[in-house]
Write an enzyme that holds these catalytic residues in place. Structure first.
Site, PDB file in Angstrom:
ATOM      1  N   HIS A   1      26.002  30.393  12.929  1.00 52.81           N
ATOM      2  CA  HIS A   1      24.637  30.223  13.408  1.00 52.81           C
ATOM      3  C   HIS A   1      23.774  31.332  12.827  1.00 52.81           C
ATOM      4  CE1 HIS A   1      24.965  26.808  16.078  1.00 52.81           C
ATOM      5  NE2 HIS A   1      26.075  27.307  16.610  1.00 52.81           N
TER       6      HIS A   1
ATOM      7  N   ASP B   1      17.250  30.719  10.432  1.00 52.93           N
ATOM      8  CA  ASP B   1      17.102  29.267  10.448  1.00 52.93           C
ATOM      9  C   ASP B   1      15.812  28.795   9.788  1.00 52.93           C
ATOM     10  OD1 ASP B   1      19.506  28.772  11.648  1.00 52.93           O
ATOM     11  OD2 ASP B   1      18.698  28.450  13.657  1.00 52.93           O
TER      12      ASP B   1
END
Length: 393
Positions: A136, A166
């Site tokens: 992540h 992200d």
């Protein structure tokens, strides 16, 4: 909107197929849709790509249509491939090898459309020893040295939400990369694969940090450098009412304006401390004491109209009603949901007001019907609230 502007965005006519996912890939697709691209999202039957947010509130999915397809079903796979025959871009965010196993890998897609830009979004990239590992945002930014410098000198690094990896290092890199490949395909007729990795993009965001290290202007220790909380003129300070004031008075003239607002005399240590990092800790303490004597509103009144580079630290809710943000319509309302507006801005091809995000499969009948007519990209203006007709093709 200037004379000759379309109100549909500079990417009008770009045809994009998006395989449903979460995070950076849909963010890139949102950016394309915001600027006028015709985006069709392929959602999984009965699912929402593992996203805990209800589909009607998933703002990353605005400005596209949705069809549900089971890509393990040969008939639905044929529908996907048919869409790709006339698409400019495919966006997928699976782990390496997953799309190939579904029959939608680059070779499969280029066999039906050689000019297709095949845009892949992953954390670790398509190659390398970690390529097939889960991860992540926090894992990616920590591995490339972007997390460690953020935070106080003592204690652990501070997690910058998932904005750096992200979205900054991932989604924006993907959008930039695929548009570069579209430019190439337009000139040559050749499609290609875009390997956008969050690790690569985040590393790219740290270019200035490495510039400073090479120049001997960076210390590998948190809160010891000009932009990481080490400098007293580039910092965040608490006010008397428990709010916070951000200060970015880097240049000497801005620093002088800041000192003027603080009401301190131009003593030698105030001036010399600007360039003397050894004095920064003491100056941070002195400024902190001064700023704690007034409320946030009082300080904003003092610095109003100056070039001291001082701003309030607003909550996301407060940002919606900030005077400057309101004047520029930085945030907009779509079907009662406040959200960031499309960006950047264009004087000749400004995008239309965003359409709400669809429920998965909402446009399935419309798209399948259009497929039979030979043009799945033609939008039916009555298909959903807020839809607009696309005259392309």
């Amino acid at each position: 909107m200037t004379a000759g502007s379309t109100g549909r965005g500079p990417l009008t006519g770009l045809r994009v197929v998006e395989l449903a996912g979460i995070g950076p890939a849909p963010f890139a697709a949102m950016m394309l849709g915001d600027l006028g691209a015709n985006v069709i999202r392929i959602d999984r039957p009965g699912g929402h790509a593992g996203n805990p947010v209800p589909p009607k509130l998933d703002l990353l999915n605005r400005n596209r249509r949705s069809i549900e397809l089971d890509l393990k079903n040969p008939a639905d796979l044929d529908v996907a491939r048919t869409l790709l025959t006339s698409a400019d871009v495919l966006i997928e965010g699976y782990r390496p090898g997953v799309a190939e196993r579904l029959g939608l890998g680059p070779e499969d897609c280029h066999a039906v459309n050689p000019r297709l830009v095949y845009a892949r979004m992953t954390g670790w990239g398509q190659t390398g020893p970690l390529a097939d590992r889960a991860g992540h945002d926090i894992n990616y930014i920590s591995r490339v040295g972007a997390l460690e410098p953020i935070g106080p000198r003592e204690g652990t690094p501070v997690i910058p939400l998932n904005i750096v990896g992200d979205f900054g290092g991932g989604g924006m890199l993907l959008a930039f990369g695929l548009l570069a490949a579209v430019h190439h395909a337009t000139r040559t007729g050749e499609g290609q694969v875009v390997d956008a990795a969050i690790t690569d993009g985040t590393a790219l965001l740290t270019t200035m940090l490495h510039t400073w290290r090479a120049a001997g202007l960076w210390i590998d220790r948190r809160a010891a450098n000009m932009l990481d909380g080490g400098a007293h003129f580039y910092n965040v300070y608490a006010t008397a009412d428990g709010r916070f004031l951000s200060v970015g008075a880097i240049e000497p003239r801005f620093y002088r304006a800041f000192l003027n607002g603080l009401g301190v005399p131009f003593e030698s240590d105030w001036i010399t401390s600007h360039d003397d990092a050894g004095l920064w800790p003491a100056m941070r303490s002195r400024i902190s004491e001064i700023i704690q004597c007034r409320t946030l509103e009082e300080w904003l009144a003092i610095f109003e109209g100056t070039d001291a580079c001082v701003s309030p630290v607003l909550t996301p809710a407060e940002a919606l009603t900030d005077a400057h943000n309101r004047a520029r319509a930085t945030f907009i309302d779509v079907d009662g949901v406040p959200q960031p507006a499309p960006a950047p801005r264009f004087d000749r091809t400004p995008p239309a007001h965003p359409r709400r995000q669809p429920v998965p499969g909402e446009h399935g009948d419309e798209i399948r019907s259009a497929l039979l007519g030979g043009n799945p990209w033609r939008r039916n203006p009555g298909a959903a609230a807020g839809e607009r007709k696309d005259h392309h093709g």
